[in-house]
Write a protein that holds these residues in place. Sequence first.
Motif, mmCIF file in Angstrom:
data_model
loop_
_atom_site.group_PDB
_atom_site.id
_atom_site.type_symbol
_atom_site.label_atom_id
_atom_site.label_comp_id
_atom_site.label_asym_id
_atom_site.label_seq_id
_atom_site.Cartn_x
_atom_site.Cartn_y
_atom_site.Cartn_z
ATOM 1 N N VAL A 104 0.846 -1.187 0.000
ATOM 2 C CA VAL A 104 0.000 0.000 0.000
ATOM 3 C C VAL A 104 0.882 1.237 0.000
ATOM 4 N N GLN A 105 0.388 2.317 -0.575
ATOM 5 C CA GLN A 105 1.145 3.570 -0.573
ATOM 6 C C GLN A 105 1.011 4.264 0.776
ATOM 7 N N ALA A 106 2.002 5.069 1.087
ATOM 8 C CA ALA A 106 1.951 5.844 2.325
ATOM 9 C C ALA A 106 0.669 6.673 2.368
ATOM 10 N N GLY A 107 0.066 6.690 3.540
ATOM 11 C CA GLY A 107 -1.204 7.384 3.712
ATOM 12 C C GLY A 107 -2.410 6.503 3.497
ATOM 13 N N GLY A 108 -2.186 5.318 2.971
ATOM 14 C CA GLY A 108 -3.277 4.398 2.700
ATOM 15 C C GLY A 108 -3.667 3.569 3.915
ATOM 16 N N SER A 109 -4.564 2.609 3.685
ATOM 17 C CA SER A 109 -5.092 1.780 4.759
ATOM 18 C C SER A 109 -5.040 0.305 4.386
ATOM 19 N N LEU A 110 -4.946 -0.509 5.404
ATOM 20 C CA LEU A 110 -5.063 -1.957 5.262
ATOM 21 C C LEU A 110 -5.821 -2.488 6.463
ATOM 22 N N ARG A 111 -6.480 -3.622 6.254
ATOM 23 C CA ARG A 111 -7.208 -4.269 7.333
ATOM 24 C C ARG A 111 -6.698 -5.699 7.452
ATOM 25 N N LEU A 112 -6.087 -5.994 8.582
ATOM 26 C CA LEU A 112 -5.590 -7.336 8.841
ATOM 27 C C LEU A 112 -6.612 -8.112 9.660
ATOM 28 N N SER A 113 -6.743 -9.385 9.332
ATOM 29 C CA SER A 113 -7.629 -10.258 10.088
ATOM 30 C C SER A 113 -6.851 -11.446 10.624
ATOM 31 N N GLN A 155 -7.333 -2.684 12.028
ATOM 32 C CA GLN A 155 -7.537 -1.675 10.997
ATOM 33 C C GLN A 155 -6.389 -0.684 11.059
ATOM 34 N N MET A 156 -5.669 -0.538 9.952
ATOM 35 C CA MET A 156 -4.500 0.324 9.922
ATOM 36 C C MET A 156 -4.730 1.468 8.946
ATOM 37 N N ASN A 157 -4.731 2.673 9.444
ATOM 38 C CA ASN A 157 -4.936 3.867 8.622
ATOM 39 C C ASN A 157 -3.692 4.748 8.661
ATOM 40 N N SER A 158 -3.626 5.666 7.732
ATOM 41 C CA SER A 158 -2.506 6.621 7.666
ATOM 42 C C SER A 158 -1.165 5.896 7.744
ATOM 43 N N LEU A 159 -1.029 4.874 6.946
ATOM 44 C CA LEU A 159 0.181 4.041 7.013
ATOM 45 C C LEU A 159 1.410 4.815 6.558
ATOM 46 N N LYS A 160 2.521 4.467 7.183
ATOM 47 C CA LYS A 160 3.812 5.098 6.916
ATOM 48 C C LYS A 160 4.806 4.034 6.462
ATOM 49 N N GLU A 204 7.550 3.330 7.637
ATOM 50 C CA GLU A 204 8.114 2.662 8.821
ATOM 51 C C GLU A 204 7.171 1.634 9.432
ATOM 52 N N ASP A 205 5.954 1.530 8.918
ATOM 53 C CA ASP A 205 5.038 0.474 9.354
ATOM 54 C C ASP A 205 5.303 -0.840 8.609
ATOM 55 N N THR A 206 6.185 -0.809 7.634
ATOM 56 C CA THR A 206 6.517 -2.014 6.881
ATOM 57 C C THR A 206 7.106 -3.077 7.801
ATOM 58 N N ALA A 207 6.507 -4.266 7.779
ATOM 59 C CA ALA A 207 6.933 -5.344 8.677
ATOM 60 C C ALA A 207 6.073 -6.571 8.413
ATOM 61 N N GLY A 249 0.400 -16.706 15.269
ATOM 62 C CA GLY A 249 0.185 -16.997 13.870
ATOM 63 C C GLY A 249 1.490 -16.935 13.096
ATOM 64 N N GLN A 250 1.406 -17.264 11.808
ATOM 65 C CA GLN A 250 2.593 -17.289 10.953
ATOM 66 C C GLN A 250 3.027 -15.894 10.520
ATOM 67 N N GLY A 251 2.095 -14.980 10.491
ATOM 68 C CA GLY A 251 2.414 -13.610 10.101
ATOM 69 C C GLY A 251 1.990 -13.290 8.679
ATOM 70 N N THR A 252 1.784 -12.011 8.434
ATOM 71 C CA THR A 252 1.441 -11.530 7.101
ATOM 72 C C THR A 252 2.252 -10.268 6.820
ATOM 73 N N GLN A 253 2.758 -10.175 5.591
ATOM 74 C CA GLN A 253 3.637 -9.064 5.236
ATOM 75 C C GLN A 253 2.831 -7.816 4.898
ATOM 76 N N VAL A 254 3.246 -6.703 5.485
ATOM 77 C CA VAL A 254 2.694 -5.391 5.144
ATOM 78 C C VAL A 254 3.839 -4.524 4.645
ATOM 79 N N THR A 255 3.688 -3.996 3.433
ATOM 80 C CA THR A 255 4.715 -3.141 2.849
ATOM 81 C C THR A 255 4.080 -1.803 2.474
ATOM 82 N N VAL A 256 4.665 -0.733 2.999
ATOM 83 C CA VAL A 256 4.159 0.612 2.742
ATOM 84 C C VAL A 256 5.201 1.356 1.921
ATOM 85 N N SER A 257 4.822 1.743 0.727
ATOM 86 C CA SER A 257 5.761 2.442 -0.152
ATOM 87 C C SER A 257 5.630 3.953 0.032
ATOM 88 N N SER A 258 6.752 4.630 -0.166
ATOM 89 C CA SER A 258 6.758 6.092 0.017
ATOM 90 C C SER A 258 6.408 6.817 -1.264
#
Length: 130
Positions: A12-21, A82-87, A89-92, A121-130
């Motif tokens: 997701v681009q910086a400033g965007g949102s993702l929802r993890l379950s 729910q993750m909003n305003s992603l940066k 540095e939230d990449t992990a 859990g095993q984990g899920t990758q979140v990547t935030v692009s600048s």
Amino acid sequence: QVQLVESGGGLVQAGGSLRLSCAASGRTFSSYAMGWFRQAPGKEHEFIAAINWSGGTTYYADSVKGRFTISRDNAKNTVTLQMNSLKPEDTAVYSCAAAPTRYGVSLSVYCSRSDSYAYWGQGTQVTVSS
């Protein structure tokens, strides 16, 4: 025994949102406090958010407070982040975890400690692009 499976990660681009379950198996899901942690390459495992067994109490790391929201649905055995305003540095890799509830003990006392959690859990990758 509780098995946890995360979903919803992605790019997701910086400033965007993702929802993890996080989907949990087992009949005793409602007896566990649930937490989310993350780990970026070269960095330590980091506590993000936690929620108590009923969903009535939540706790957040300062780094995500006001941007992330944790919730749970005990009828569906799920916990959501729910993750909003992603940066960037939230990449992990984000993981959910289940901690046996310590009745009579404030969630904040133990929810940020990795060793409070019995199942991961095993984990899920979140990547935030600048």
